[in-house]
Design an enzyme around this catalytic site. Sequence first.
Site, PDB file in Angstrom:
ATOM      1  N   GLY A   3      14.087  10.132 -14.779  1.00 34.82           N
ATOM      2  CA  GLY A   3      14.623  10.737 -13.557  1.00 34.82           C
ATOM      3  C   GLY A   3      13.602  11.577 -12.838  1.00 34.82           C
ATOM      4  O   GLY A   3      12.404  11.341 -12.918  1.00 34.82           O
ATOM      5  N   TYR A  53      -8.454  -3.522  -7.995  1.00 35.49           N
ATOM      6  CA  TYR A  53      -8.746  -3.414  -6.561  1.00 35.49           C
ATOM      7  C   TYR A  53     -10.001  -4.173  -6.148  1.00 35.49           C
ATOM      8  O   TYR A  53     -11.008  -4.146  -6.859  1.00 35.49           O
ATOM      9  CB  TYR A  53      -9.016  -1.953  -6.191  1.00 35.49           C
ATOM     10  CG  TYR A  53      -7.891  -0.981  -6.426  1.00 35.49           C
ATOM     11  CD1 TYR A  53      -6.615  -1.212  -5.930  1.00 35.49           C
ATOM     12  CD2 TYR A  53      -8.133   0.208  -7.115  1.00 35.49           C
ATOM     13  CE1 TYR A  53      -5.599  -0.285  -6.121  1.00 35.49           C
ATOM     14  CE2 TYR A  53      -7.124   1.148  -7.302  1.00 35.49           C
ATOM     15  CZ  TYR A  53      -5.857   0.889  -6.811  1.00 35.49           C
ATOM     16  OH  TYR A  53      -4.868   1.811  -7.002  1.00 35.49           O
ATOM     17  N   GLY A 100       7.767   4.400  -7.057  1.00 32.16           N
ATOM     18  CA  GLY A 100       7.571   5.784  -6.622  1.00 32.16           C
ATOM     19  C   GLY A 100       7.622   5.903  -5.105  1.00 32.16           C
ATOM     20  O   GLY A 100       8.142   6.883  -4.557  1.00 32.16           O
ATOM     21  N   ASP A 101       7.102   4.900  -4.416  1.00 34.25           N
ATOM     22  CA  ASP A 101       7.119   4.927  -2.947  1.00 34.25           C
ATOM     23  C   ASP A 101       8.545   4.769  -2.434  1.00 34.25           C
ATOM     24  O   ASP A 101       8.929   5.405  -1.444  1.00 34.25           O
ATOM     25  CB  ASP A 101       6.246   3.795  -2.384  1.00 34.25           C
ATOM     26  CG  ASP A 101       4.832   3.839  -2.952  1.00 34.25           C
ATOM     27  OD1 ASP A 101       4.326   4.945  -3.185  1.00 34.25           O
ATOM     28  OD2 ASP A 101       4.259   2.762  -3.180  1.00 34.25           O
ATOM     29  N   ARG A 130      -4.602   7.870  -8.717  1.00 37.59           N
ATOM     30  CA  ARG A 130      -5.058   6.537  -9.120  1.00 37.59           C
ATOM     31  C   ARG A 130      -6.380   6.748  -9.842  1.00 37.59           C
ATOM     32  O   ARG A 130      -7.397   7.025  -9.211  1.00 37.59           O
ATOM     33  CB  ARG A 130      -5.260   5.618  -7.904  1.00 37.59           C
ATOM     34  CG  ARG A 130      -4.004   5.326  -7.119  1.00 37.59           C
ATOM     35  CD  ARG A 130      -3.030   4.421  -7.885  1.00 37.59           C
ATOM     36  NE  ARG A 130      -1.815   4.139  -7.137  1.00 37.59           N
ATOM     37  CZ  ARG A 130      -0.687   4.872  -7.182  1.00 37.59           C
ATOM     38  NH1 ARG A 130      -0.633   5.956  -7.944  1.00 37.59           N
ATOM     39  NH2 ARG A 130       0.366   4.531  -6.474  1.00 37.59           N
ATOM     40  N   GLY A 171       0.888  -1.160   0.000  1.00 39.20           N
ATOM     41  CA  GLY A 171       0.000   0.000   0.000  1.00 39.20           C
ATOM     42  C   GLY A 171       0.924   1.207   0.000  1.00 39.20           C
ATOM     43  O   GLY A 171       1.896   1.231   0.770  1.00 39.20           O
ATOM     44  N   LYS A 210       8.348  13.354 -10.358  1.00 37.69           N
ATOM     45  CA  LYS A 210       8.965  12.087 -10.776  1.00 37.69           C
ATOM     46  C   LYS A 210       8.622  11.831 -12.244  1.00 37.69           C
ATOM     47  O   LYS A 210       7.493  12.066 -12.668  1.00 37.69           O
ATOM     48  CB  LYS A 210       8.423  10.942  -9.918  1.00 37.69           C
ATOM     49  CG  LYS A 210       8.790  11.054  -8.447  1.00 37.69           C
ATOM     50  CD  LYS A 210       8.259   9.873  -7.627  1.00 37.69           C
ATOM     51  CE  LYS A 210       6.915  10.148  -7.031  1.00 37.69           C
ATOM     52  NZ  LYS A 210       6.477   9.194  -6.003  1.00 37.69           N
ATOM     53  N   ARG A 246     -11.438  -3.335  -2.905  1.00 38.72           N
ATOM     54  CA  ARG A 246     -11.267  -2.546  -1.674  1.00 38.72           C
ATOM     55  C   ARG A 246     -12.488  -1.705  -1.340  1.00 38.72           C
ATOM     56  O   ARG A 246     -12.472  -0.985  -0.358  1.00 38.72           O
ATOM     57  CB  ARG A 246     -10.013  -1.676  -1.799  1.00 38.72           C
ATOM     58  CG  ARG A 246     -10.121  -0.568  -2.832  1.00 38.72           C
ATOM     59  CD  ARG A 246      -8.780   0.049  -3.230  1.00 38.72           C
ATOM     60  NE  ARG A 246      -7.982   0.558  -2.151  1.00 38.72           N
ATOM     61  CZ  ARG A 246      -6.830   1.245  -2.336  1.00 38.72           C
ATOM     62  NH1 ARG A 246      -6.403   1.500  -3.579  1.00 38.72           N
ATOM     63  NH2 ARG A 246      -6.139   1.677  -1.342  1.00 38.72           N
ATOM     64  N   GLY A 288       9.623   8.774 -14.000  1.00 42.41           N
ATOM     65  CA  GLY A 288       9.990   7.396 -14.336  1.00 42.41           C
ATOM     66  C   GLY A 288      11.467   7.289 -14.644  1.00 42.41           C
ATOM     67  O   GLY A 288      12.296   7.869 -13.953  1.00 42.41           O
TER      68      GLY A 288
HETATM   69  O1  KDG Z   1       2.490   2.618  -5.139  1.00 44.21           O
HETATM   70  C1  KDG Z   1       2.195   1.257  -5.317  1.00 44.21           C
HETATM   71  C2  KDG Z   1       0.777   1.132  -4.930  1.00 44.21           C
HETATM   72  O2  KDG Z   1       0.005   1.793  -5.890  1.00 44.21           O
HETATM   73  C3  KDG Z   1       0.244  -0.243  -4.848  1.00 44.21           C
HETATM   74  O3  KDG Z   1       0.957  -1.039  -3.983  1.00 44.21           O
HETATM   75  C4  KDG Z   1      -1.212  -0.285  -4.487  1.00 44.21           C
HETATM   76  O4  KDG Z   1      -1.367   1.264  -2.684  1.00 44.21           O
HETATM   77  C5  KDG Z   1      -1.759   0.890  -3.761  1.00 44.21           C
HETATM   78  C6  KDG Z   1      -2.821   1.633  -4.428  1.00 44.21           C
HETATM   79  O5  KDG Z   1      -3.663   2.154  -3.706  1.00 44.21           O
HETATM   80  O6  KDG Z   1      -2.813   1.719  -5.654  1.00 44.21           O
END
Ligand code: KDG
Length: 323
Positions: free
Chosen positions: A234, A105, A260-261, A169, A33, A229, A107, A231
């Site tokens: 750079g 997802y 990215g995290d 997202r 996450g 960011k 969720r 990708g």
């Molecule tokens: O940054 C990676 C995340 O996108 C992935 O692990 C799932 O947390 C997530 C999401 O909500 O998309």
Amino acid sequence: MKVLGLGEIMIQLNPLNKGPLRHANIFERHVAGSEANVIIGMSRLGFSSGFLTAVGNDEFGKTVISTLRSEGIDTKYVKVKESYPTAVYFVQRGFPVPAKTDVFYYRKGSSFSMLTPDDIEEDCFKDIDLFHVSGITPALSESCKAVTLKAIKLARENGAKISFDTNVRKKLLMNTSRALACLEDFIKSADYLITGKGDLDYIFPGLDLSNQLSNLARIASNNELIIVKMGKSGVSAYVKGELIHSKGYTVEVADELGAGDAFDAAFLASIILGKNIQEALRFGNAAGAIVVGAIGDIEPLPGWKELETFLSFQEFGEKKLLR
Ligand code: KDG
């Protein structure tokens, strides 16, 4: 140094093989996450870390809690919600675009999406140096947005810096106008604002980077730092009108999720420890490149020694890789 994160942490089901999910028969179980990935990344870099989240009273909730504990994360404030499940998502790697990863997802109605501001205790904001959250959390439900606003207020009142990654997202935000409405308050409150070229294209469609940044700066006049960011091209930092760019690294991609995290974790850790921006960007890029090399978001997150090994390999090749 103490950091605190807020977000949904889920069970990730990642197929052993690349290709369309409809043909996937065997899955690896991971835990991931976005915000949790950042906090665990910072824990591996030596920070004392806590995480605010909610899980169901179910088997997967137990997996999530034991994963956080095994990474040394304080789970005192993790809520266990009786009637709602721990969220799950599936990963599809290498299809339809080779080297790209997609997520599906499960969720909606999860325990975390039911979190309310009353679940957030002021106590956990005491003595923290940094509070981290991303655009995923307020996009999950109206109550998650209210929780995020309350958490940022408490973090601020307790003297912590705020880092916010826009983390668009599309499957949660649905459309551009909802994206800006959802993210605006958080973009405003961040000391460290982290975004991506893809996120900016979604939030400010049809504009070039410099116009996107002017729009962002208009909303976010208080940001100490804006990071974009890009990708493998750079990352760029905008500090008081000055642009600093750091190149990315070309590596073989096993699973791009979590890169990215990993960047955020190593970048924020470097900044808080007083490294200069150029160095912080370099460590962030290295962490992102390391994480795409293996499946799973958390498992490949590097410590300082692994970052040094990666960077030394980039500079000197095999010569300096002693086994
Ligand atoms: O940054 C990676 C995340 O996108 C992935 O692990 C799932 O947390 C997530 C999401 O909500 O998309």
